[in-house]
Design a protein around this motif. Structure first.
Motif, PDB file in Angstrom:
ATOM      1  N   GLU A   1     -32.758  28.092  78.670  1.00  0.00           N
ATOM      2  CA  GLU A   1     -33.636  29.433  79.146  1.00  0.00           C
ATOM      3  C   GLU A   1     -33.414  29.438  76.888  1.00  0.00           C
ATOM      4  OE1 GLU A   1     -31.058  28.884  80.720  1.00  0.00           O
ATOM      5  OE2 GLU A   1     -29.128  29.650  80.248  1.00  0.00           O
ATOM      6  N   ASP A   2     -32.987  28.535  76.447  1.00  0.00           N
ATOM      7  CA  ASP A   2     -33.397  28.953  75.191  1.00  0.00           C
ATOM      8  C   ASP A   2     -34.876  28.513  74.124  1.00  0.00           C
ATOM      9  OD1 ASP A   2     -29.954  27.651  73.911  1.00  0.00           O
ATOM     10  OD2 ASP A   2     -30.560  30.205  73.891  1.00  0.00           O
ATOM     11  N   THR A   3     -35.621  27.925  74.977  1.00  0.00           N
ATOM     12  CA  THR A   3     -36.913  27.349  74.565  1.00  0.00           C
ATOM     13  C   THR A   3     -37.868  28.428  75.068  1.00  0.00           C
ATOM     14  OG1 THR A   3     -36.671  25.077  76.814  1.00  0.00           O
ATOM     15  CG2 THR A   3     -38.922  26.006  76.040  1.00  0.00           C
ATOM     16  N   ALA A   4     -38.686  28.403  73.614  1.00  0.00           N
ATOM     17  CA  ALA A   4     -39.322  29.044  73.491  1.00  0.00           C
ATOM     18  C   ALA A   4     -40.105  29.107  72.084  1.00  0.00           C
ATOM     19  CB  ALA A   4     -38.175  30.568  72.813  1.00  0.00           C
ATOM     20  N   VAL A   5     -40.593  29.860  71.060  1.00  0.00           N
ATOM     21  CA  VAL A   5     -41.508  29.978  69.995  1.00  0.00           C
ATOM     22  C   VAL A   5     -40.644  30.409  69.105  1.00  0.00           C
ATOM     23  CG1 VAL A   5     -43.410  29.790  68.077  1.00  0.00           C
ATOM     24  CG2 VAL A   5     -43.776  29.243  70.033  1.00  0.00           C
ATOM     25  N   TYR A   6     -40.698  30.204  67.704  1.00  0.00           N
ATOM     26  CA  TYR A   6     -38.920  30.584  67.692  1.00  0.00           C
ATOM     27  C   TYR A   6     -39.562  31.073  66.067  1.00  0.00           C
ATOM     28  CZ  TYR A   6     -35.117  29.601  70.468  1.00  0.00           C
ATOM     29  OH  TYR A   6     -34.100  29.536  71.535  1.00  0.00           O
ATOM     30  N   TYR A   7     -39.563  31.819  65.210  1.00  0.00           N
ATOM     31  CA  TYR A   7     -40.239  32.513  64.478  1.00  0.00           C
ATOM     32  C   TYR A   7     -39.149  32.944  63.787  1.00  0.00           C
ATOM     33  CZ  TYR A   7     -44.572  32.799  67.664  1.00  0.00           C
ATOM     34  OH  TYR A   7     -45.537  32.841  68.164  1.00  0.00           O
ATOM     35  N   CYS A   8     -39.395  33.072  62.365  1.00  0.00           N
ATOM     36  CA  CYS A   8     -38.530  33.085  61.516  1.00  0.00           C
ATOM     37  C   CYS A   8     -39.601  34.736  60.353  1.00  0.00           C
ATOM     38  CB  CYS A   8     -38.422  32.915  60.164  1.00  0.00           C
ATOM     39  SG  CYS A   8     -39.630  32.029  59.074  1.00  0.00           S
ATOM     40  N   ALA A   9     -38.720  35.637  59.831  1.00  0.00           N
ATOM     41  CA  ALA A   9     -38.789  36.823  59.648  1.00  0.00           C
ATOM     42  C   ALA A   9     -37.936  37.417  58.081  1.00  0.00           C
ATOM     43  CB  ALA A   9     -39.522  37.730  60.198  1.00  0.00           C
ATOM     44  N   ALA A  10     -39.205  37.889  57.525  1.00  0.00           N
ATOM     45  CA  ALA A  10     -38.568  38.755  55.506  1.00  0.00           C
ATOM     46  C   ALA A  10     -39.089  40.111  56.231  1.00  0.00           C
ATOM     47  CB  ALA A  10     -39.550  37.528  55.193  1.00  0.00           C
ATOM     48  N   ARG A  11     -37.636  41.374  55.136  1.00  0.00           N
ATOM     49  CA  ARG A  11     -38.167  42.251  55.320  1.00  0.00           C
ATOM     50  C   ARG A  11     -38.294  42.481  53.816  1.00  0.00           C
ATOM     51  NH1 ARG A  11     -36.721  47.671  57.296  1.00  0.00           N
ATOM     52  NH2 ARG A  11     -35.717  48.291  55.785  1.00  0.00           N
ATOM     53  N   ASP A  12     -39.273  42.974  53.674  1.00  0.00           N
ATOM     54  CA  ASP A  12     -39.980  43.132  52.524  1.00  0.00           C
ATOM     55  C   ASP A  12     -39.194  44.936  51.528  1.00  0.00           C
ATOM     56  OD1 ASP A  12     -43.216  44.001  50.716  1.00  0.00           O
ATOM     57  OD2 ASP A  12     -40.968  43.476  49.657  1.00  0.00           O
ATOM     58  N   GLU A  13     -37.778  44.716  52.038  1.00  0.00           N
ATOM     59  CA  GLU A  13     -37.482  46.002  51.023  1.00  0.00           C
ATOM     60  C   GLU A  13     -35.565  45.381  50.646  1.00  0.00           C
ATOM     61  OE1 GLU A  13     -36.973  49.869  53.234  1.00  0.00           O
ATOM     62  OE2 GLU A  13     -35.228  49.775  52.394  1.00  0.00           O
ATOM     63  N   SER A  14     -35.506  45.996  49.188  1.00  0.00           N
ATOM     64  CA  SER A  14     -33.793  45.264  49.203  1.00  0.00           C
ATOM     65  C   SER A  14     -33.066  46.119  49.344  1.00  0.00           C
ATOM     66  CB  SER A  14     -33.967  45.264  47.782  1.00  0.00           C
ATOM     67  OG  SER A  14     -32.854  44.477  47.328  1.00  0.00           O
ATOM     68  N   SER A  15     -31.895  45.924  49.985  1.00  0.00           N
ATOM     69  CA  SER A  15     -30.669  46.805  50.617  1.00  0.00           C
ATOM     70  C   SER A  15     -29.873  45.565  51.636  1.00  0.00           C
ATOM     71  CB  SER A  15     -31.505  47.747  51.610  1.00  0.00           C
ATOM     72  OG  SER A  15     -31.357  47.812  53.138  1.00  0.00           O
ATOM     73  N   LEU A  16     -28.694  46.092  51.424  1.00  0.00           N
ATOM     74  CA  LEU A  16     -27.876  46.096  52.391  1.00  0.00           C
ATOM     75  C   LEU A  16     -28.391  45.756  54.154  1.00  0.00           C
ATOM     76  CD1 LEU A  16     -24.612  46.079  50.886  1.00  0.00           C
ATOM     77  CD2 LEU A  16     -26.142  43.918  51.283  1.00  0.00           C
TER      78      LEU A  16
END
Length: 126
Positions: free
Chosen positions: A89-104
């Protein structure tokens, strides 16, 4: 031009492990949250894991908690996803992402991320 490039996907048997990498280029993301999402055929994209810019804070989907680990190397502008005890069930296309805002703040929805990779296929056979 900002690019996020995933690598490390492939075919693995159930119970096996894979390590995904996502290298960023075009700008540094050392002060920004990073995340991993996945999309299986016929399903919506879903949150997998996310990490704060300093690597201290992490969040995981309930379905992967205890099996997956997200980490980052800001010197390499890269985020990783170590996946253990993989299931079909972990079968999938995996995407990485980045947020364009500096915060915690660590976002856990796709609409809160600004940059995306092209995806890498992970297939887990039973």
């Amino acid at each position: 031009q900002v690019q996020l490039v995933e690598s490390g996907g492939g075919l693995v048997q159930a119970g096996g492990s894979l390590r995904l990498s996502c290298a960023a280029s075009g700008r540094t993301f050392s002060r920004y949250a990073r995340g991993w999402f996945r999309q299986a055929p016929g399903k919506e994209r879903e949150f997998v894991a996310a990490i704060s810019w300093d690597g201290v804070g992490t969040y995981y989907a309930a379905s992967v908690k205890g099996r997956f680990t997200i980490s980052r190397d800001n010197a390499k502008n890269t985020v990783y996803l170590q996946m253990n005890s993989l299931r079909p069930e972990d079968t999938a296309v995996y995407y990485c992402a980045a947020r364009d805002e500096s915060s915690l703040y660590i976002p856990r929805t796709s609409r809160e991320y600004d940059y995306w990779g092209q995806g890498t296929q992970v297939t887990v056979s039973s």
